[in-house]
Design an enzyme around this catalytic site. Structure first.
Site, PDB file in Angstrom:
ATOM      1  N   LYS A   1       7.879 -12.877  41.265  1.00  0.00           N
ATOM      2  CA  LYS A   1       7.312 -12.754  40.687  1.00  0.00           C
ATOM      3  C   LYS A   1       6.145 -14.920  40.263  1.00  0.00           C
ATOM      4  O   LYS A   1       7.365 -15.313  39.952  1.00  0.00           O
ATOM      5  CB  LYS A   1       6.929 -12.974  38.866  1.00  0.00           C
ATOM      6  CG  LYS A   1       6.344 -12.623  38.299  1.00  0.00           C
ATOM      7  CD  LYS A   1       5.889 -13.011  37.260  1.00  0.00           C
ATOM      8  CE  LYS A   1       6.401 -14.451  36.409  1.00  0.00           C
ATOM      9  NZ  LYS A   1       5.275 -15.401  36.701  1.00  0.00           N
TER      10      LYS A   1
ATOM     11  N   GLU B   1      16.829 -23.406  36.833  1.00  0.00           N
ATOM     12  CA  GLU B   1      16.242 -25.077  36.789  1.00  0.00           C
ATOM     13  C   GLU B   1      15.077 -25.769  36.108  1.00  0.00           C
ATOM     14  O   GLU B   1      13.920 -25.039  35.952  1.00  0.00           O
ATOM     15  CB  GLU B   1      15.269 -25.269  38.839  1.00  0.00           C
ATOM     16  CG  GLU B   1      15.233 -26.841  38.734  1.00  0.00           C
ATOM     17  CD  GLU B   1      14.521 -27.545  38.192  1.00  0.00           C
ATOM     18  OE1 GLU B   1      14.378 -28.167  37.158  1.00  0.00           O
ATOM     19  OE2 GLU B   1      12.846 -26.903  39.024  1.00  0.00           O
TER      20      GLU B   1
ATOM     21  N   CYS C   1       8.948 -31.688  36.187  1.00  0.00           N
ATOM     22  CA  CYS C   1      10.612 -31.831  35.629  1.00  0.00           C
ATOM     23  C   CYS C   1      10.951 -33.113  35.991  1.00  0.00           C
ATOM     24  O   CYS C   1      11.736 -33.519  34.979  1.00  0.00           O
ATOM     25  CB  CYS C   1      10.978 -30.566  35.376  1.00  0.00           C
ATOM     26  SG  CYS C   1      11.703 -30.321  37.452  1.00  0.00           S
TER      27      CYS C   1
ATOM     28  N   GLU D   1       8.525 -33.032  26.809  1.00  0.00           N
ATOM     29  CA  GLU D   1       8.221 -33.893  28.450  1.00  0.00           C
ATOM     30  C   GLU D   1       6.417 -33.549  28.423  1.00  0.00           C
ATOM     31  O   GLU D   1       5.568 -33.324  27.472  1.00  0.00           O
ATOM     32  CB  GLU D   1       8.187 -32.834  29.428  1.00  0.00           C
ATOM     33  CG  GLU D   1       9.724 -31.945  30.241  1.00  0.00           C
ATOM     34  CD  GLU D   1       9.477 -31.556  31.063  1.00  0.00           C
ATOM     35  OE1 GLU D   1       9.362 -31.735  32.611  1.00  0.00           O
ATOM     36  OE2 GLU D   1       9.792 -30.215  30.944  1.00  0.00           O
TER      37      GLU D   1
END
Length: 496
Positions: free
Chosen positions: A187, A263, A297, A394
């Site tokens: 997906k 991750e 990231c 973030e």
């Protein structure tokens, strides 16, 4: 390239399929639902593609399960050659893949070409690992049995990829699964499905048999993934995305005891020591911050500079950032494309406004430009308060907050004071200091005097809430293999 009835024309190559790939066949969703893929540089629709539902999810998993037994017995060399052909095809079509990514994700063409090269290397790397899967042999301590250890594919896998590196994150998961002999349901992110569909078509052309890779594009991600995970036949999930979603998927994986690779998010510290080479540190910070417009990231999220260098470092970084041209990634000379969508840009502006309200000074950028597209200028902030939201969230945008420090023990404590632990960066010319700080940082990866750590030959992953498992390197295929132990009684030999 495919038999899909709806195709997106791309100027540099073959059309891109817009349907679902299930059991080796391209088709529209039986429900007839579709969704649009938007160009973040213009806000215009690029394509209308199939919007898969639970029926499609079930059919995709059925196909993967049906193909698993035969695919798992395929000779390693056959799997290796398929991956090698895929590497060659992706490399030959570098401009084509790059244009697709720039159109649907926004990154400038040079960056997109760099991602194609990076992504292709996973195909080549794991083509070589496919023929190196090994086991073990030994004897029990009492000498009664032989110990035979074999490696087998874990089984059908659920793969979920993000929008920020749509090709590289696809190959980083698909390649080791193919090498290990696993089938897959994939997906891709709804913002960037075209890259994944183009990759799937290329894998078919490389010789991947029907049912090994099945792709369901959907806006109903939660329902589709839940259908796969609660079924019980999928034996592994590999996810790249936010920590929040990763926690949810881990809870679901527990119900059927699925293998999980996660991750997740990052909050990378970048530390510039007093003895750092200033030019190297500025260029390293620029690379660590601005890769993919900061939407990574691994992006440097918190930049700590020794007070003796903080002022000049900030000024030089601001000068370098301000010289980066912002615009449509298809245009020549553009170094900074748009952010992925309006929500992403609004978050970045919220974090900048919060820091400014707490006393931060803006050296460059900090204001949303007028016009269409989700652009945000490269921004450098100084005097950033440690309680600013951007120091704990973030940023996922081209914003560099610079904070001075005086004591190395204190900066390590602050750098580690986060739930994340993906990557950290250290700039120093002292070898002992370099290794000392690298060992003390609670992260899975460290960039020493460099702003780029990702490489297919190295294990990628983090500690704490930045994830579980590793992708890439020699250990990357381990995530898709199980051990099997066979006990074989030893027969006494004939007496002489």
């Amino acid at each position: 390239m495919s038999n899909s009835s709806a195709l997106v024309p791309i100027s540099l190559g073959e059309p891109v399929p817009t349907g679902l790939l299930i059991g080796g066949r391209w088709s529209e969703s039986p429900g007839g639902l579709t969704f649009d893929v938007e160009n973040p540089a213009t806000g215009e629709s690029l394509a209308t593609i199939a919007d898969g539902d639970l029926e499609d999810a079930a059919a995709a998993l059925d196909a993967a399960v049906e193909a698993q037994a035969s695919w798992g017995r395929t000779p390693p060399r056959v799997r290796s050659e398929i991956l090698r052909r895929a590497f060659e095809l992706v490399t030959e079509r570098s401009d084509w893949f790059a244009e697709i990514m720039t159109l649907e994700m926004g990154k400038p063409l040079p960056d997109a070409r760099g991602e194609v090269a990076y992504a292709a290397e996973f195909l080549r790397w794991f083509s070589e690992e496919a023929v190196r899967i090994s086991g073990d042999h030994g004897t029990t301590g009492d000498g009664a049995n032989r110990i035979i250890v074999t490696r087998e594919p874990v089984g059908p896998c659920v793969l979920i990829t993000p929008w920020n590196f749509p090709l590289a994150m696809g190959t980083r998961k698909i390649a080791p699964a193919v090498a290990a002999g696993c089938t897959m349901v994939l997906k891709p992110a709804a913002q960037t499905p075209l890259t994944s569909l183009a990759l799937a078509a290329t894998m078919q052309e490389a010789g991947l048999p029907p049912g090994v890779l099945n792709v369901v594009t959907t806006t109903k991600a939660d329902a589709v993934v839940e259908r796969w995970m609660t079924d019980g036949r999928a034996r592994k999930i590999s996810f790249t995305g936010s920590t929040q979603v990763g926690r949810l998927l881990l809870r679901r994986a527990a119900d059927t005891v699925m293998r999980a690779s996660m991750e997740l998010g990052g909050n990378a510290p970048l530390i510039v020591c007093a003895d750092a080479d200033l030019d190297v540190a500025v260029q390293g910070a620029l690379a660590a911050k601005m890769r993919n417009m900061g939407e990574a990231c691994t992006a440097a999220n918190r930049i700590y500079v020794h007070r003796s260098l903080a002022s000049v470092f900030s000024a030089q970084l601001a000068t370098a950032m301000s010289q980066l041209r912002v615009g449509n990634g298809l245009d020549d000379g553009v170094a900074v494309g748009p952010l992925i969508d309006s929500a992403g840009r609004e978050k970045v502006q919220r974090l900048v406004d919060d820091a400014r309200d707490r006393g931060a000074q803006v050296l460059t950028g900090g204001v949303v430009p007028e016009g269409r597209g989700y652009f945000y200028p490269p921004t450098v902030l100084t005097d950033v308060s440690t309680d600013s939201a951007m120091m704990s969230e973030e940023i996922f945008g081209p914003v560099a907050p610079v904070v001075p420090f005086d004591d190395e023990d204190e900066v390590v404590r602050i750098a580690n004071d986060t739930e994340w632990g993906l990557v950290g960066y250290v700039f120093t010319t002292n070898l002992d200091r370099a290794f000392d700080l690298s060992e003390r940082l609670e992260v899975g990866m460290v960039g020493l005097n460099t702003g780029i750590v990702s490489n297919p030959a190295a294990p990628f992953g983090g500690v704490k809430q930045s994830g579980i498992g590793r992708e890439g390197g020699r250990v990357g295929i381990e995530e898709f293999l199980e051990y099997k132990y066979i006990a074989l009684p030893r027969r006494p030999g004939p007496k002489s």
